[in-house]
Design a protein around this motif. Structure first.
Motif, mmCIF file in Angstrom:
data_model
loop_
_atom_site.group_PDB
_atom_site.id
_atom_site.type_symbol
_atom_site.label_atom_id
_atom_site.label_comp_id
_atom_site.label_asym_id
_atom_site.label_seq_id
_atom_site.Cartn_x
_atom_site.Cartn_y
_atom_site.Cartn_z
ATOM 1 N N ARG A 219 0.823 -1.208 0.000
ATOM 2 C CA ARG A 219 0.000 0.000 0.000
ATOM 3 C C ARG A 219 0.862 1.266 0.000
ATOM 4 O O ARG A 219 0.492 2.272 -0.601
ATOM 5 N N VAL A 220 2.012 1.210 0.661
ATOM 6 C CA VAL A 220 2.915 2.362 0.669
ATOM 7 C C VAL A 220 3.469 2.601 -0.729
ATOM 8 O O VAL A 220 3.551 3.737 -1.203
ATOM 9 N N VAL A 224 2.966 6.036 -3.078
ATOM 10 C CA VAL A 224 4.069 6.794 -3.686
ATOM 11 C C VAL A 224 3.881 6.890 -5.200
ATOM 12 O O VAL A 224 4.065 7.950 -5.810
ATOM 13 N N GLN A 225 3.474 5.767 -5.826
ATOM 14 C CA GLN A 225 3.273 5.758 -7.266
ATOM 15 C C GLN A 225 2.124 6.683 -7.669
ATOM 16 O O GLN A 225 2.202 7.400 -8.681
ATOM 17 N N ILE A 226 1.051 6.698 -6.867
ATOM 18 C CA ILE A 226 -0.074 7.588 -7.144
ATOM 19 C C ILE A 226 0.369 9.040 -7.045
ATOM 20 O O ILE A 226 -0.027 9.890 -7.848
ATOM 21 N N GLY A 236 -9.467 5.792 -11.028
ATOM 22 C CA GLY A 236 -9.337 4.831 -9.939
ATOM 23 C C GLY A 236 -8.464 5.368 -8.822
ATOM 24 O O GLY A 236 -8.864 6.250 -8.067
ATOM 25 N N ASP A 237 -7.230 4.850 -8.737
ATOM 26 C CA ASP A 237 -6.347 5.211 -7.627
ATOM 27 C C ASP A 237 -6.001 6.697 -7.604
ATOM 28 O O ASP A 237 -5.849 7.291 -6.531
ATOM 29 N N GLY A 238 -5.872 7.307 -8.759
ATOM 30 C CA GLY A 238 -5.470 8.716 -8.790
ATOM 31 C C GLY A 238 -6.618 9.697 -8.736
ATOM 32 O O GLY A 238 -6.394 10.915 -8.836
#
Length: 245
Positions: A219-220, A224-226, A236-238
């Motif tokens: 999840r970390v 960071v990638q987001i 979605g994630d972003g």
């Protein structure tokens, strides 16, 4: 919306007057700053949904009432809380463990922070923050001189309770809360001892812990990638970062 603003402005003025009477030597700017931040948050919620704003406003009223009651009850000597510092520390750990209890605890957005008891839904970690600060304030005031000598017998209970709290936070996947608590802990430790090496050691622990968590907890890595590229998954994630931008 204007009636909302006038109502809460009046509430905070009353709370400010109570604070000036009960604790005249306290910092007079903390409550107005908290009121400003609360007002901004309530305004944004009101824009999205008036019903949600009403619910949030109700909790603000309850919070201000508790604030005024605490100042009034402890007006004679607020240091009475210091006698119960270990009880506050242990209670904070118990509150942080509540979301891990089967049936009561719920996982929301990957973090197990919420407790559902009948119609009441709340995050015990919010109360735990206050309890931990009371514990740290009492313990550090009592031990501030010996802590500067770095004797294990004096540091042991402090790091034991704090380590348990941090472990609970990692288990419940509340990494943001863990970092917040660590920052509070480090700041209060520095204020109590005036030792710069506490800050340096804490910084080293932070860097090492962040690297370890990045490699262990997916999840970390996702967070960071987001942050680096929210447009990779805009719906979605972003989504939240893009909406805030």
């Amino acid at each position: 919306s204007l009636s909302y603003g006038l109502f809460f402005l009046g509430l905070y003025i009353v709370a400010h007057m109570i604070a000036r009477v009960t604790v005249p030597n306290a910092d007079p700017y903390l409550l107005p700053m908290a009121g400003l931040l609360t007002g901004v948050g309530l305004t944004e919620i009101y824009r999205l949904d008036e019903q949600d704003a009403f619910k949030q406003g109700l909790w603000i009223v309850i919070g201000l009432a508790a604030f005024a009651a605490a100042l009034t009850l402890l007006r004679g000597d607020f240091r009475r809380l210091e006698s119960y510092k270990y009880l506050f520390g242990l209670s904070a750990i118990a509150l942080l463990l509540l979301p891990a209890v089967p049936l009561a605890g719920k996982t929301v957005n990957g973090a197990r922070l919420w407790v559902h008891v009948g119609p009441l839904h709340f995050q015990p970690g919010e109360l735990a923050k206050i309890f931990l600060i009371v514990f740290l304030a009492g313990y550090l005031r009592e031990k501030r001189e010996v802590l500067a000598q770095f004797r294990l017998k004096d540091l042991g209970p402090l790091f034991l309770i704090w380590g348990c709290a941090m472990l609970v936070l990692v288990v419940t996947n509340d990494l943001g809360g863990g970092l917040l608590y660590f920052g509070i802990f480090l700041a209060m430790l520095y204020v109590a001892t005036a030792q710069v090496w506490f800050v340096l050691a804490g910084g080293a622990l932070f860097v090492g812990g962040a690297a370890a968590l990045y490699n262990v907890i997916p999840r970390v890595q996702d967070r960071v990638q987001i942050w680096l590229d929210p447009w990779e998954d805009p719906l979605g994630d972003g989504f939240q970062i893009i909406q805030s931008l």
